[in-house]
Write a protein that holds these residues in place. Sequence first.
Motif, short mmCIF file in Angstrom:
data_model
loop_
_atom_site.label_atom_id
_atom_site.label_comp_id
_atom_site.label_asym_id
_atom_site.label_seq_id
_atom_site.Cartn_x
_atom_site.Cartn_y
_atom_site.Cartn_z
N UNK A 336 -13.46 12.73 -1.26
CA UNK A 336 -13.14 11.42 -0.72
C UNK A 336 -11.67 11.13 -0.87
N UNK A 337 -11.04 10.79 0.25
CA UNK A 337 -9.71 10.20 0.18
C UNK A 337 -9.84 8.81 -0.42
N UNK A 338 -8.78 8.22 -0.95
CA UNK A 338 -8.91 6.90 -1.58
C UNK A 338 -9.49 5.86 -0.62
N UNK A 339 -10.34 4.99 -1.14
CA UNK A 339 -10.90 3.89 -0.35
C UNK A 339 -11.05 2.68 -1.26
N UNK A 340 -10.95 1.50 -0.64
CA UNK A 340 -10.99 0.26 -1.41
C UNK A 340 -12.41 -0.01 -1.89
N UNK A 341 -12.53 -0.49 -3.10
CA UNK A 341 -13.84 -0.88 -3.64
C UNK A 341 -14.15 -2.31 -3.26
N UNK A 402 9.28 -20.90 -10.45
CA UNK A 402 9.95 -20.86 -9.15
C UNK A 402 11.00 -19.75 -9.16
N UNK A 403 11.06 -19.01 -8.08
CA UNK A 403 11.99 -17.88 -7.99
C UNK A 403 11.34 -16.55 -8.29
N UNK A 404 10.03 -16.58 -8.67
CA UNK A 404 9.33 -15.33 -8.99
C UNK A 404 8.64 -14.73 -7.78
N UNK A 405 8.86 -15.29 -6.58
CA UNK A 405 8.19 -14.77 -5.39
C UNK A 405 8.67 -13.34 -5.12
N UNK A 406 7.74 -12.49 -4.72
CA UNK A 406 8.06 -11.09 -4.41
C UNK A 406 6.89 -10.48 -3.66
N UNK A 407 7.13 -9.31 -3.06
CA UNK A 407 6.07 -8.54 -2.42
C UNK A 407 5.79 -7.32 -3.30
N UNK A 408 4.53 -7.14 -3.65
CA UNK A 408 4.13 -6.02 -4.48
C UNK A 408 3.39 -4.99 -3.62
N UNK A 409 3.72 -3.72 -3.84
CA UNK A 409 3.08 -2.62 -3.12
C UNK A 409 2.19 -1.85 -4.07
N UNK A 410 0.97 -1.59 -3.60
CA UNK A 410 0.03 -0.78 -4.36
C UNK A 410 -0.21 0.50 -3.58
N UNK A 411 0.06 1.65 -4.21
CA UNK A 411 -0.11 2.96 -3.57
C UNK A 411 -1.16 3.73 -4.35
N UNK A 412 -2.28 4.05 -3.68
CA UNK A 412 -3.38 4.78 -4.30
C UNK A 412 -3.49 6.11 -3.58
N UNK A 413 -3.42 7.23 -4.30
CA UNK A 413 -3.38 8.53 -3.62
C UNK A 413 -4.11 9.59 -4.42
N UNK A 414 -4.64 10.57 -3.67
CA UNK A 414 -5.09 11.84 -4.23
C UNK A 414 -4.76 12.92 -3.21
N UNK A 416 -6.25 14.16 -0.86
CA UNK A 416 -6.81 14.05 0.49
C UNK A 416 -6.28 12.83 1.26
N UNK A 417 -5.41 12.05 0.66
CA UNK A 417 -4.85 10.92 1.40
C UNK A 417 -4.33 9.86 0.47
N UNK A 418 -3.93 8.74 1.07
CA UNK A 418 -3.39 7.65 0.28
C UNK A 418 -3.68 6.33 0.98
N UNK A 419 -3.61 5.25 0.17
CA UNK A 419 -3.69 3.88 0.68
C UNK A 419 -2.43 3.15 0.23
N UNK A 420 -1.85 2.36 1.12
CA UNK A 420 -0.68 1.55 0.77
C UNK A 420 -0.95 0.13 1.23
N UNK A 421 -0.83 -0.83 0.31
CA UNK A 421 -1.08 -2.23 0.63
C UNK A 421 0.06 -3.08 0.10
N UNK A 422 0.43 -4.09 0.89
CA UNK A 422 1.41 -5.10 0.48
C UNK A 422 0.66 -6.38 0.13
N UNK A 423 1.04 -7.02 -0.95
CA UNK A 423 0.49 -8.33 -1.31
C UNK A 423 1.63 -9.12 -1.96
N UNK A 424 1.87 -10.33 -1.42
CA UNK A 424 2.98 -11.10 -2.01
C UNK A 424 2.45 -12.12 -3.02
#
Length: 1227
Positions: A336-341, A402-414, A416-424
């Motif tokens: 299995x390539x990575x998949x969201x639970x 205030x001022x702590x706003x940012x975009x976080x990237x989560x990279x899950x890989x093995x 057979x593939x990878x997942x990349x998600x942005x969440x601010x």
Amino acid sequence: MEAALLALIVGHLVTALEVPLDLPQPPTITHQSPKDYIVDPRENIIIHCEAKGKPHPSFSWTRNGIHFDIDSYPNVVMRPHSGTLVVDISREKADHYEGEYQCTARNKHGTAISHNIVVRQSRSPLWSKEKIKPIIVQEGVSLVLPCRPPAGLPPPIIFWMDNNFQRLPQSSRVSQSLNGDLYFSNVLQEDSRNDYICYARFPHTQTIQQKQPITVRVLNLDAINDTMAAFYNDTELFSVDERKPTFLIPSGPSSSKMVLRGQVLEMECIAEGLPTPELSWTKVSGDLPAKRTSFLHYQKWLRIVNVSESDAGDYRCTARNRHGTVHHTIHVTVKAAPYWISGAPRNLVLAPGENGVLTCRASGTPKPLVMWAMNGIPIENSPKDVSRKVEDDTIIFTDVQTGSSAVYQCNVSNEYGYLLANAFVNVLSEPARVLTPANKVYQFIRNSRALIDCASFGSPIPKITWFKDSRSSTLDGEPYIFHDNGTLEIPIVQARNGGKYTCVARNTLGIYENHVYLEVKEPTRIVKQPEYKMVQRGRSVVFQCKVKHDPSLILNTMWLKDDEELPDDDRSDLTITDVTESDAGMYTCITNTSLDHDSASAELTVVGIVTLSPSQKPDPPTDLELTDKKKKSVQLTWIPGDEHNSPIQKFLIQYEDSLHHRGHWHNLTEVPGTTTTTYLKLSPYVHYTFRVLAYNDVGFSRPSAPSRMYKTEPAAPDENPAGVKGFGTEHDNLVISWKPLTSLQSNGPGLQYRVMWRQKAVENQWTKVTVANTTKFVVSGTPTFVPYELKVQAVNDHGDGPEPAIAHGFSGEDLPAAAPENVQAVVLNSTLAEVHWDPVSHRLIRGHLKGYKVYYWRERSLHKHNPHHMEKLILTFSGNRSHGLLPGLHSFSLYSFNVRVYNGKGEGPPSPTQQFETPEGVPGIPTSLVVTNSNSDSLTLEWSPPHDRNGHITGYTLKYQPVNSSNELGPVEELALLANETSVTLPNLKYSTRYKFYLNAKTVRGAGPAISQEASTIMDKGEGEEEWQKELVNGSQNFMLKSLKGGLAYKVRLVAKGHHDQLLHHSEELLVTVPAVASRQVDIATQGWFIGLMCAIALLILILLIICFIQRNKGGKYPVKEKEDAHTDPEFQPMKEDDCTFGEYSDNEDHKPLKGSRTPSNGTVKRDDSDDSLVDYGEGGDGQFNEDGSFIGQYSGKSSSRDNAEGHESSEAPSPINAMNSLNSFV
């Protein structure tokens, strides 16, 4: 302690919110190209990257991990207000831009990145050339035809076809494998053919490549045995024994296969044997998943879709025939390539001091690695933040500021593939607001599930409270259900639940309330369903479908026959006249409103015509009696008549209203044939008389005698007019229309209509007026195109009808008051432009928006030689559009255009007229190409420039090639000419040769279409070599020369001679050029058999002429010696001899002149030194002159003006007949 803190935070998780775009927020990627992006090499490459944010983000790209400087690539542009790249491949190949791309969107609040986009060019390579030898096999053995398609991107789809593009039949004996090879479990004689062709279809470019055909010859053993039996006594020398199955693929007793979770698992087993084996599949370690499993290609393929971990294990395929069984086991492993639970990480909106959690929970086989980044930088290299703590797949935020706003990237890989998600994480302080539109009306059917929205936003998260009507207390408990997103649910809504609802959103920074309305409608129900009908052919039949629905909803009814919609049947009753057998079937009545629907079906059976006497119909019912009389009902009883051996199936009850429609009988109801009494529902203010008809298989009886009259009392209306609509005919009026009630629906005298209206969301009080004998009312002095609420109530002398439902309409439209703004044109190519504009505000449209119209016209060509054009064209774009394409433009032209919005009233004012110029295109065809001077070794061509220059002409290209007598084209010569040239002389051409010329013009965009012309050089002959062809005129004033060769020039002259070959006079020579005509006919004169035949005939005629010469010489009629001394050439002596008089010779049918003789191979005709030598005019296939002595009797003389004739120039070839007529005075 940490576990307790985490539990507290999870309990206070902020659900993913949609932040309004007017508030500050980090970027969010909204659209991107797929990870594996295969592009068509024929089209521009478009790599998508769209994002939103406040402020709007800026974009940048990397290619193969290195910054991609777009400005250094002239063929690459980035779309405005977007990160999407557009690569123009018209000047550079697509494969130059292959690579791994990644898009970055950033603003001052954070940075979002796309996943890696691997751009690869689609490839559909040709099959390698190979010579495939025929395959010769013995009947009954197995066979594999290899396909081996070229490796394409993506891989091609394989199929086998024949020369006629028909798929080759496949069966349990013959089938295609997964790799495309064609397998024969055993071959038969019928498999012999020479067109086994493997095709590869490349789906991305929609191209098909084919392999060279394969020839298969199957040896027929019966025929071989029969042949060999003549030599040997054994009749079974060759035979194929039946055999047990063996696997062709896969090989061996077992194999293994790996598949990824979520993909399709395909396994195959193909066996050979005689007779053909049967295949079956089982799963050794469990059962096959029934809903996801399919067997293809005659059980040879096993396919399991959407593979999961439970599909791992051993699968066994079994092949069997009557001689034995063989097994093969396939061991399947699922990775299995990575998949969201639980889904990708969601955006967080937090108020200062709040806590939150970002979770990146995924799974895979093997277990994937989780890596975090902030604003595109690995989190371990990012600035430290005491409010942030990373724990494997979770980031915990506590007491954010205030001022702590940012975009976080989560990279899950093995592997057979990878997942990349942005969440601010967006830290905001924002008072509560409700996003659901105010005063929204929700409509639901009674007893259905009702959902009322209250979408809100705020930071901190607002708390939602609901109130109904007076707001005396908050809604709580049954029947209400409150959802986390603010939605209010009523599981089973009732009429009492209708009304005004108030949604209040509240946080520490503010309170916001919103009002919505719930309307509960009555369900749509078929109260009188269609019933089974049996009808004779040629009769009529009626299916009834009586419907009850909410009067405020528009009802649509349609009928289906055998699930196919019947045309134009929007009515409750379906009538079929002149029934035929094709009308039999299942009929379904479907009624629907905008909220619900209902349906009912009945079958129609058509029977043949049965000839029965009228006495076999039922007798009419008798003794009609009315009892239990009430205001709106009465009981009717009757006695049935004689059935006449056909049971009565039903009774039809009809009524006459002598008060309103005297003399007209109407169907009221039907009851079963076993019923003799029924209650009838009646309407007020009707004078009823009833009668009854009985029905059996033969038909209806005669009507019964009428009952006594029953008069119902008047009453107030119990229904209101339907179809209430509001619209305007002028910009300042409102027309309210309705469907009037019938006299039966009026319920009493003095029927009137109370019309009520008020401006929606502006006026609270209804304006009323009462009218009669009309179906509409016009309200004047209204504002332009504003919404109104409408009601129409029926009233009569006995009271008012029920409270009417509210309908909606608009006052009249006016022409739009404004033109589109920011109008601009983008020129896409020399014939296509795209016009953009900002849509006009709805307030200024002042009506129902229909669309936009673009007026455009060609002002002039940008070339000084082309005329001006002012014809206006109009393109209409329906709906709320903001752009449109203008196709079919002229290249290198100046265009003007404007844009107008239009509504139901008409068009608005035009936008300011703007202009654009189309670039140069390829020129049109040159206007003309003529040959003005033909000589023996040169030709002069003149031409005119194209009418449509489409740019600046940069030059011309002239190509020419010789054409032989069989119309075969020779080598091409090419000549480049300057733009200001309009003529050219081509020297050093072959004499007496036809040439074909092609001329086209060029601009900077390329060459345009070519104009073609054909012409020939003049036959080159010396003074002493010219040979004249002769035809006898016999005193006529015109003569037609036949069988001239197209594309050649001829000299024509007329000669007068005396009895003894004495030259009297000859005319001037006239040059005649025969136009070249393309022909595909075979030149018979070049055929060997024809040349041999002509030689034999010529020899025979020569012998006959010699005999004639001897006979005439013996007679001494003419002196011969002088002729012999003057002409020593024996070939021409018979032709010179005039002892045989021409009249006698030509009249002898046994010695007719011979036509069609062949000329010498060099194309010229030899001359004698004598001016009066005789030659004939040949009519052979090549149209040349000959010397065989046919047509003896025509003289020719030497012309003194030969040089002038050869130098004559003419733009049109003169007719030989006209030339003869013009010289007739010399004879």
